[in-house]
Design a protein around this motif. Structure first.
Motif, PDB file in Angstrom:
ATOM      1  N   TYR A  30       0.803  -1.208   0.000  1.00  0.00           N
ATOM      2  CA  TYR A  30       0.000   0.000   0.000  1.00  0.00           C
ATOM      3  C   TYR A  30       0.845   1.271   0.000  1.00  0.00           C
ATOM      4  N   ASP A  31       2.153   1.128   0.271  1.00  0.00           N
ATOM      5  CA  ASP A  31       3.023   2.301   0.255  1.00  0.00           C
ATOM      6  C   ASP A  31       4.456   1.873  -0.020  1.00  0.00           C
ATOM      7  N   PHE A  32       5.218   2.776  -0.567  1.00  0.00           N
ATOM      8  CA  PHE A  32       6.613   2.542  -0.928  1.00  0.00           C
ATOM      9  C   PHE A  32       7.332   3.840  -0.621  1.00  0.00           C
ATOM     10  N   VAL A  33       8.169   3.857   0.423  1.00  0.00           N
ATOM     11  CA  VAL A  33       8.714   5.116   0.931  1.00  0.00           C
ATOM     12  C   VAL A  33      10.218   5.040   1.148  1.00  0.00           C
ATOM     13  N   VAL A  34      10.808   6.205   1.299  1.00  0.00           N
ATOM     14  CA  VAL A  34      12.216   6.328   1.663  1.00  0.00           C
ATOM     15  C   VAL A  34      12.321   6.027   3.157  1.00  0.00           C
ATOM     16  N   PRO A  35      13.327   5.246   3.581  1.00  0.00           N
ATOM     17  CA  PRO A  35      13.458   4.943   5.015  1.00  0.00           C
ATOM     18  C   PRO A  35      13.619   6.209   5.858  1.00  0.00           C
ATOM     19  N   PRO A  36      13.016   6.224   7.035  1.00  0.00           N
ATOM     20  CA  PRO A  36      13.181   7.372   7.937  1.00  0.00           C
ATOM     21  C   PRO A  36      14.655   7.582   8.262  1.00  0.00           C
ATOM     22  N   GLY A  37      15.056   8.827   8.344  1.00  0.00           N
ATOM     23  CA  GLY A  37      16.437   9.151   8.690  1.00  0.00           C
ATOM     24  C   GLY A  37      17.394   9.153   7.513  1.00  0.00           C
ATOM     25  N   SER A  38      16.906   8.817   6.325  1.00  0.00           N
ATOM     26  CA  SER A  38      17.769   8.844   5.140  1.00  0.00           C
ATOM     27  C   SER A  38      18.075  10.293   4.785  1.00  0.00           C
ATOM     28  N   PRO A  39      19.296  10.560   4.295  1.00  0.00           N
ATOM     29  CA  PRO A  39      19.588  11.928   3.850  1.00  0.00           C
ATOM     30  C   PRO A  39      18.680  12.295   2.679  1.00  0.00           C
ATOM     31  N   ILE A  49       8.193   7.522  -5.365  1.00  0.00           N
ATOM     32  CA  ILE A  49       6.869   7.918  -5.865  1.00  0.00           C
ATOM     33  C   ILE A  49       6.539   7.174  -7.152  1.00  0.00           C
ATOM     34  N   ASP A  50       7.504   7.119  -8.073  1.00  0.00           N
ATOM     35  CA  ASP A  50       7.283   6.435  -9.356  1.00  0.00           C
ATOM     36  C   ASP A  50       7.021   4.942  -9.151  1.00  0.00           C
ATOM     37  N   GLY A  54       3.618   3.058 -10.049  1.00  0.00           N
ATOM     38  CA  GLY A  54       3.787   2.179 -11.196  1.00  0.00           C
ATOM     39  C   GLY A  54       3.918   0.724 -10.798  1.00  0.00           C
ATOM     40  N   TYR A  55       5.145   0.253 -10.710  1.00  0.00           N
ATOM     41  CA  TYR A  55       5.458  -1.150 -10.481  1.00  0.00           C
ATOM     42  C   TYR A  55       4.749  -1.736  -9.264  1.00  0.00           C
ATOM     43  N   TYR A  56       4.708  -1.002  -8.156  1.00  0.00           N
ATOM     44  CA  TYR A  56       4.129  -1.516  -6.908  1.00  0.00           C
ATOM     45  C   TYR A  56       2.664  -1.146  -6.713  1.00  0.00           C
ATOM     46  N   SER A  57       1.986  -0.684  -7.755  1.00  0.00           N
ATOM     47  CA  SER A  57       0.593  -0.269  -7.589  1.00  0.00           C
ATOM     48  C   SER A  57      -0.367  -1.458  -7.466  1.00  0.00           C
ATOM     49  N   ASN A  58       0.040  -2.638  -7.923  1.00  0.00           N
ATOM     50  CA  ASN A  58      -0.819  -3.821  -7.806  1.00  0.00           C
ATOM     51  C   ASN A  58       0.063  -5.037  -7.500  1.00  0.00           C
ATOM     52  N   VAL A  59       0.598  -5.065  -6.279  1.00  0.00           N
ATOM     53  CA  VAL A  59       1.524  -6.129  -5.877  1.00  0.00           C
ATOM     54  C   VAL A  59       1.100  -6.689  -4.531  1.00  0.00           C
ATOM     55  N   TYR A  60       1.199  -8.020  -4.417  1.00  0.00           N
ATOM     56  CA  TYR A  60       1.065  -8.626  -3.093  1.00  0.00           C
ATOM     57  C   TYR A  60       1.994  -9.825  -2.996  1.00  0.00           C
ATOM     58  N   TYR A  61       2.310 -10.172  -1.759  1.00  0.00           N
ATOM     59  CA  TYR A  61       3.236 -11.261  -1.461  1.00  0.00           C
ATOM     60  C   TYR A  61       2.529 -12.298  -0.607  1.00  0.00           C
ATOM     61  N   GLN A  62       2.937 -13.555  -0.783  1.00  0.00           N
ATOM     62  CA  GLN A  62       2.424 -14.645   0.042  1.00  0.00           C
ATOM     63  C   GLN A  62       3.584 -15.536   0.471  1.00  0.00           C
ATOM     64  N   PHE A  63       3.538 -15.953   1.715  1.00  0.00           N
ATOM     65  CA  PHE A  63       4.491 -16.895   2.280  1.00  0.00           C
ATOM     66  C   PHE A  63       3.682 -18.142   2.636  1.00  0.00           C
ATOM     67  N   LEU A  64       4.047 -19.274   2.038  1.00  0.00           N
ATOM     68  CA  LEU A  64       3.244 -20.483   2.182  1.00  0.00           C
ATOM     69  C   LEU A  64       4.052 -21.622   2.796  1.00  0.00           C
ATOM     70  N   ASP A  65       3.400 -22.763   2.976  1.00  0.00           N
ATOM     71  CA  ASP A  65       4.071 -23.947   3.510  1.00  0.00           C
ATOM     72  C   ASP A  65       5.252 -24.346   2.630  1.00  0.00           C
ATOM     73  N   ASN A  66       6.162 -25.092   3.226  1.00  0.00           N
ATOM     74  CA  ASN A  66       7.358 -25.593   2.541  1.00  0.00           C
ATOM     75  C   ASN A  66       8.237 -24.478   1.997  1.00  0.00           C
ATOM     76  N   ASP A  67       8.222 -23.311   2.672  1.00  0.00           N
ATOM     77  CA  ASP A  67       9.062 -22.163   2.324  1.00  0.00           C
ATOM     78  C   ASP A  67       8.783 -21.602   0.941  1.00  0.00           C
ATOM     79  N   VAL A  68       7.568 -21.772   0.441  1.00  0.00           N
ATOM     80  CA  VAL A  68       7.192 -21.247  -0.868  1.00  0.00           C
ATOM     81  C   VAL A  68       6.821 -19.771  -0.728  1.00  0.00           C
TER      82      VAL A  68
END
Length: 134
Positions: A30-39, A49-50, A54-68
């Motif tokens: 839902y967000d992609f940001v610069v780490p706090p405290g970065s110069p 922002i880009d 763009g790339y991360y506007s429709n992304v999700y991750y899943q962690f499943l059984d057997n380390d998949v």
């Protein structure tokens, strides 16, 4: 010897707690940001922002059984393996065969039942990917 066994036990506990929070959920970006405290770096801010729009506007991750591990980007799934490192503070993501020649490391910056934030490196900059469980 007793302290070594205790250290191994505590490491296993932290990794298993991290895994129990990650597994069997859809973590939508839902967000992609610069780490706090970065110069301040205008290029890094613009990239964040880009990437978010763009790339991360429709992304999700899943962690499943057997380390998949499954990363779904714009409705196209890509499968790999994951392994928890450093007491569950770092996640190694590799190709489906588990070989580390194409390894990506992410640092867990926040993880609870509903939020998972990770620090990643993209190009020459670090960013925080913020996700929510669906």
């Amino acid at each position: 010897m007793r302290y070594l066994l205790l250290a191994l036990f505590l490491t296993a506990c932290n990794s298993s707690h991290t895994n129990s929070l990650l597994i069997h959920k859809k973590w939508r970006v839902y967000d992609f940001v610069v780490p706090p405290g970065s110069p301040y770096d205008n290029t890094q801010i613009t990239q964040a922002i880009d990437l978010k729009r763009g790339y991360y506007s429709n992304v999700y991750y899943q962690f499943l059984d057997n380390d998949v591990f499954i990363a779904t980007i714009d409705n196209k799934p890509d499968t790999g393996k994951y392994q928890l490192l450093s007491n569950g503070a770092v996640i190694s993501i590799t190709a489906p065969n588990g070989l580390r020649d194409a390894e990506n490391l992410v640092t867990v910056t926040n993880l609870d039942e509903t939020h998972f934030d990770m620090k990643v490196k993209s190009g020459e900059y670090y960013f925080i990917i913020k996700t929510k469980a669906e």
